[in-house]
Design a protein around this motif. Structure first.
Motif, PDB file in Angstrom:
ATOM      1  N   ASN A  61       0.938  -1.087  -0.569  1.00  0.00           N
ATOM      2  CA  ASN A  61       0.242  -0.191   0.527  1.00  0.00           C
ATOM      3  C   ASN A  61       0.997   1.326   0.029  1.00  0.00           C
ATOM      4  O   ASN A  61       0.606   2.696  -0.970  1.00  0.00           O
ATOM      5  CB  ASN A  61      -0.939  -0.093   1.096  1.00  0.00           C
ATOM      6  CG  ASN A  61      -1.640  -1.061   0.861  1.00  0.00           C
ATOM      7  OD1 ASN A  61      -2.094  -1.511   0.098  1.00  0.00           O
ATOM      8  ND2 ASN A  61      -3.286  -0.757   1.787  1.00  0.00           N
ATOM      9  N   PHE A  80       2.537   1.337  -3.484  1.00  0.00           N
ATOM     10  CA  PHE A  80       0.961   2.816  -4.536  1.00  0.00           C
ATOM     11  C   PHE A  80       0.856   3.926  -3.920  1.00  0.00           C
ATOM     12  O   PHE A  80       0.991   4.440  -5.153  1.00  0.00           O
ATOM     13  CB  PHE A  80      -0.144   1.958  -4.302  1.00  0.00           C
ATOM     14  CG  PHE A  80      -0.903   2.644  -4.786  1.00  0.00           C
ATOM     15  CD1 PHE A  80      -1.614   2.652  -6.377  1.00  0.00           C
ATOM     16  CD2 PHE A  80      -2.350   3.336  -4.265  1.00  0.00           C
ATOM     17  CE1 PHE A  80      -2.640   3.377  -6.584  1.00  0.00           C
ATOM     18  CE2 PHE A  80      -2.887   4.112  -4.619  1.00  0.00           C
ATOM     19  CZ  PHE A  80      -3.435   3.909  -6.180  1.00  0.00           C
ATOM     20  N   HIS A 128     -14.488  -1.000  -0.959  1.00  0.00           N
ATOM     21  CA  HIS A 128     -14.267  -1.775  -2.204  1.00  0.00           C
ATOM     22  C   HIS A 128     -12.854  -2.169  -2.536  1.00  0.00           C
ATOM     23  O   HIS A 128     -11.967  -1.084  -2.808  1.00  0.00           O
ATOM     24  CB  HIS A 128     -14.420  -2.110  -3.525  1.00  0.00           C
ATOM     25  CG  HIS A 128     -15.854  -1.512  -3.126  1.00  0.00           C
ATOM     26  ND1 HIS A 128     -17.466  -2.155  -3.011  1.00  0.00           N
ATOM     27  CD2 HIS A 128     -16.920  -0.141  -3.699  1.00  0.00           C
ATOM     28  CE1 HIS A 128     -18.645  -1.499  -3.306  1.00  0.00           C
ATOM     29  NE2 HIS A 128     -18.265  -0.430  -3.589  1.00  0.00           N
ATOM     30  N   MET A 151      -0.163  -8.175  -0.435  1.00  0.00           N
ATOM     31  CA  MET A 151      -1.395  -7.754   0.058  1.00  0.00           C
ATOM     32  C   MET A 151      -1.950  -6.719  -0.745  1.00  0.00           C
ATOM     33  O   MET A 151      -1.255  -6.055   0.735  1.00  0.00           O
ATOM     34  CB  MET A 151      -1.954  -9.045   0.598  1.00  0.00           C
ATOM     35  CG  MET A 151      -3.622  -8.971   0.247  1.00  0.00           C
ATOM     36  SD  MET A 151      -3.720  -9.874  -1.614  1.00  0.00           S
ATOM     37  CE  MET A 151      -4.495  -9.598  -2.826  1.00  0.00           C
ATOM     38  N   VAL A 152      -2.595  -6.505  -2.087  1.00  0.00           N
ATOM     39  CA  VAL A 152      -2.912  -5.228  -2.193  1.00  0.00           C
ATOM     40  C   VAL A 152      -4.035  -5.385  -1.454  1.00  0.00           C
ATOM     41  O   VAL A 152      -5.175  -5.388  -1.848  1.00  0.00           O
ATOM     42  CB  VAL A 152      -2.892  -5.003  -3.865  1.00  0.00           C
ATOM     43  CG1 VAL A 152      -2.875  -3.230  -3.886  1.00  0.00           C
ATOM     44  CG2 VAL A 152      -2.120  -5.740  -3.793  1.00  0.00           C
ATOM     45  N   THR A 153      -4.433  -3.764  -0.431  1.00  0.00           N
ATOM     46  CA  THR A 153      -5.871  -3.830  -0.273  1.00  0.00           C
ATOM     47  C   THR A 153      -6.456  -2.021  -0.196  1.00  0.00           C
ATOM     48  O   THR A 153      -6.502  -1.963   0.879  1.00  0.00           O
ATOM     49  CB  THR A 153      -5.867  -4.090   2.166  1.00  0.00           C
ATOM     50  OG1 THR A 153      -4.638  -2.975   2.314  1.00  0.00           O
ATOM     51  CG2 THR A 153      -5.720  -5.374   1.567  1.00  0.00           C
ATOM     52  N   ILE A 154      -5.794  -1.183  -1.465  1.00  0.00           N
ATOM     53  CA  ILE A 154      -6.384  -0.604  -1.178  1.00  0.00           C
ATOM     54  C   ILE A 154      -7.164  -0.176  -2.569  1.00  0.00           C
ATOM     55  O   ILE A 154      -7.809  -0.597  -2.899  1.00  0.00           O
ATOM     56  CB  ILE A 154      -5.376   0.422  -2.400  1.00  0.00           C
ATOM     57  CG1 ILE A 154      -3.830   0.230  -2.581  1.00  0.00           C
ATOM     58  CG2 ILE A 154      -6.025   1.855  -3.042  1.00  0.00           C
ATOM     59  CD1 ILE A 154      -3.103  -0.411  -3.294  1.00  0.00           C
ATOM     60  N   PRO A 155      -8.298   0.991  -1.353  1.00  0.00           N
ATOM     61  CA  PRO A 155      -9.678   1.020  -1.763  1.00  0.00           C
ATOM     62  C   PRO A 155      -9.722   1.340  -3.419  1.00  0.00           C
ATOM     63  O   PRO A 155      -8.768   1.928  -3.531  1.00  0.00           O
ATOM     64  CB  PRO A 155     -10.400   1.706  -0.731  1.00  0.00           C
ATOM     65  CG  PRO A 155      -9.596   2.165  -0.458  1.00  0.00           C
ATOM     66  CD  PRO A 155      -7.765   1.594  -0.291  1.00  0.00           C
ATOM     67  N   VAL A 156     -10.601   0.997  -4.040  1.00  0.00           N
ATOM     68  CA  VAL A 156     -10.656   0.897  -5.293  1.00  0.00           C
ATOM     69  C   VAL A 156     -11.160   2.532  -5.812  1.00  0.00           C
ATOM     70  O   VAL A 156     -10.288   3.279  -6.811  1.00  0.00           O
ATOM     71  CB  VAL A 156     -11.642   0.276  -5.736  1.00  0.00           C
ATOM     72  CG1 VAL A 156     -13.041   0.625  -6.375  1.00  0.00           C
ATOM     73  CG2 VAL A 156     -11.718   0.155  -7.269  1.00  0.00           C
ATOM     74  N   GLU A 157     -11.906   3.014  -4.893  1.00  0.00           N
ATOM     75  CA  GLU A 157     -11.986   4.512  -4.900  1.00  0.00           C
ATOM     76  C   GLU A 157     -10.653   5.425  -4.716  1.00  0.00           C
ATOM     77  O   GLU A 157     -11.190   6.350  -5.688  1.00  0.00           O
ATOM     78  CB  GLU A 157     -13.162   4.781  -3.832  1.00  0.00           C
ATOM     79  CG  GLU A 157     -14.375   4.401  -3.629  1.00  0.00           C
ATOM     80  CD  GLU A 157     -14.554   2.831  -3.336  1.00  0.00           C
ATOM     81  OE1 GLU A 157     -13.731   2.604  -2.561  1.00  0.00           O
ATOM     82  OE2 GLU A 157     -15.530   3.012  -3.103  1.00  0.00           O
ATOM     83  N   ILE A 158     -10.096   4.991  -3.906  1.00  0.00           N
ATOM     84  CA  ILE A 158      -8.888   5.957  -3.926  1.00  0.00           C
ATOM     85  C   ILE A 158      -7.632   5.780  -5.358  1.00  0.00           C
ATOM     86  O   ILE A 158      -7.746   6.923  -5.605  1.00  0.00           O
ATOM     87  CB  ILE A 158      -7.770   5.380  -3.235  1.00  0.00           C
ATOM     88  CG1 ILE A 158      -8.497   5.356  -1.497  1.00  0.00           C
ATOM     89  CG2 ILE A 158      -6.217   6.176  -3.461  1.00  0.00           C
ATOM     90  CD1 ILE A 158      -8.275   6.469  -1.009  1.00  0.00           C
ATOM     91  N   GLN A 159      -8.079   5.109  -6.283  1.00  0.00           N
ATOM     92  CA  GLN A 159      -6.767   4.689  -7.577  1.00  0.00           C
ATOM     93  C   GLN A 159      -8.472   5.332  -8.292  1.00  0.00           C
ATOM     94  O   GLN A 159      -7.671   5.776  -9.506  1.00  0.00           O
ATOM     95  CB  GLN A 159      -7.432   3.135  -7.580  1.00  0.00           C
ATOM     96  CG  GLN A 159      -6.232   2.077  -6.676  1.00  0.00           C
ATOM     97  CD  GLN A 159      -6.522   0.927  -7.474  1.00  0.00           C
ATOM     98  OE1 GLN A 159      -7.336   0.139  -7.925  1.00  0.00           O
ATOM     99  NE2 GLN A 159      -5.824   0.248  -6.004  1.00  0.00           N
ATOM    100  N   SER A 198      -8.707  -5.195 -13.055  1.00  0.00           N
ATOM    101  CA  SER A 198      -8.441  -5.106 -11.454  1.00  0.00           C
ATOM    102  C   SER A 198      -9.239  -5.530 -10.791  1.00  0.00           C
ATOM    103  O   SER A 198      -8.937  -6.740  -9.858  1.00  0.00           O
ATOM    104  CB  SER A 198      -6.989  -4.334 -11.412  1.00  0.00           C
ATOM    105  OG  SER A 198      -7.015  -4.845  -9.639  1.00  0.00           O
ATOM    106  N   TYR A 199     -10.173  -4.571 -10.648  1.00  0.00           N
ATOM    107  CA  TYR A 199     -11.758  -4.818  -9.500  1.00  0.00           C
ATOM    108  C   TYR A 199     -12.540  -6.474  -9.776  1.00  0.00           C
ATOM    109  O   TYR A 199     -12.546  -6.978  -8.812  1.00  0.00           O
ATOM    110  CB  TYR A 199     -12.119  -3.750  -9.609  1.00  0.00           C
ATOM    111  CG  TYR A 199     -13.293  -3.475  -8.735  1.00  0.00           C
ATOM    112  CD1 TYR A 199     -13.256  -4.172  -7.550  1.00  0.00           C
ATOM    113  CD2 TYR A 199     -14.716  -3.683  -8.836  1.00  0.00           C
ATOM    114  CE1 TYR A 199     -13.845  -3.873  -6.581  1.00  0.00           C
ATOM    115  CE2 TYR A 199     -15.550  -3.508  -8.438  1.00  0.00           C
ATOM    116  CZ  TYR A 199     -15.226  -3.760  -7.071  1.00  0.00           C
ATOM    117  OH  TYR A 199     -16.315  -3.892  -5.682  1.00  0.00           O
TER     118      TYR A 199
END
Lengths: 181, 104
Positions: free
Chosen positions: A2, A5, A116, B1-9, B53-54
């Motif tokens: 994270n 990113f 999500h 493991m990636v746990t970035i919320p898709v909204e941020i992306q 990816s989502y």
């Protein structure tokens, strides 16, 4: 992962900002390349290694080299009178404040929704290739035709037309010029 | 493991698109305008990859490859147009090209 990113995203945003505000075109292009590298890292984190490689090979490699080639060929100085006139705060401060309020609205609306997480599944290049040449075969062919049209168009537009004037006409042109002068 | 919320992306892609749009509106140099269009194309493609990816599907990446093709064709034709423009008008200022006919 994270933090990687977020670091890459920050680098991409900062270098893009420097790219669009740079005075020197070459320096701006170098910042744009840095931004593309950061975006490529983000694609890798998102589980798209093939796209990350394509981003570097085609964007940072081919497209940016084309840009640098054209800038070096033209060897241009920067003209910024209009831009400097436009960049006075009095002209843009009100719309910027209003759009910023809308952006805050947007972010708050997104924060209210349930989060999500992305799946994080790595999609290998093999699957992408199989899908590209089976499901999207027609799209790949149309893309090929588009590239052909791009080549023909770039050749046609970039050609320097050679001026061929007959000896007699050339003298006549000179005479006309002399009489005008 | 990636746990970035898709909204941020998606927000990141939107910010990148916004930067390209600002560059397109503010800069008058045609090369910078073309660069801003590149940034906007790139962020739009990034939305495809994020969505792919989502949903863990390949379609997003395939769409990005198509978008890459469009970008390559657009850049080559655009740069040829810039070359012609510099050849004719001896300037890269987009405001100097506002006339359909040569006035000088």
């Amino acid at each position: 992962m994270n933090t990687i990113f977020y670091i890459a995203a920050a680098v991409a945003l900062i270098s893009t900002g420097l790219a669009i505000t740079g005075r020197n075109a070459i320096h701006a292009l170098l910042f744009l390349i840095v931004s593309l590298l950061a975006i490529s890292i983000i694609f890798y984190i998102l589980g798209a290694p093939f796209i990350a490689a394509l981003e570097i090979i085609i964007y940072a490699g081919a497209v940016m080299v084309l840009f640098i080639f054209v800038i070096m060929m033209l060897n241009v100085g920067m003209e910024r009178e209009t831009e400097n006139r436009w960049l006075r705060p009095r002209m843009w401060i009100v719309p910027v404040i209003l759009s910023f309020i809308l952006l805050i609205d947007f972010i708050m609306m997104m924060k209210g929704m349930p989060h999500h997480a992305i799946s994080g599944r790595i999609i290998p290049p093999k699957q992408v290739g199989i899908s590209l040449f089976s499901t999207y075969l027609l799209g790949a062919e149309i893309a090929g035709m588009l590239l052909l049209a791009g080549i023909v168009g770039a050749y046609h537009l970039g050609r320097q037309k050679k001026k061929v004037i007959h000896r007699f006409l050339q003298n006549e042109d000179d005479e006309i010029n002399n009489t005008i002068q | 493991m990636v746990t970035i919320p898709v909204e941020i992306q998606l927000l990141f892609a939107a910010l990148l698109f916004l930067m390209g749009l600002i560059g397109l509106l503010v800069r008058r140099n045609v090369i910078f305008i073309l660069m801003s269009i590149e940034i906007m194309f790139n962020s739009a493609g990034m939305v495809f990859v994020i969505a792919g990816s989502y949903w863990a599907q390949v379609d997003g990446q395939v769409m990005f490859i198509f978008m890459l093709t469009v970008t390559a064709a657009e850049v080559s034709v655009g740069l040829a147009l810039i070359l012609q423009m510099f050849h004719h008008f001896k300037t890269l200022d987009a405001d100097k090209l506002s006339n359909l006919k040569d006035t000088n």
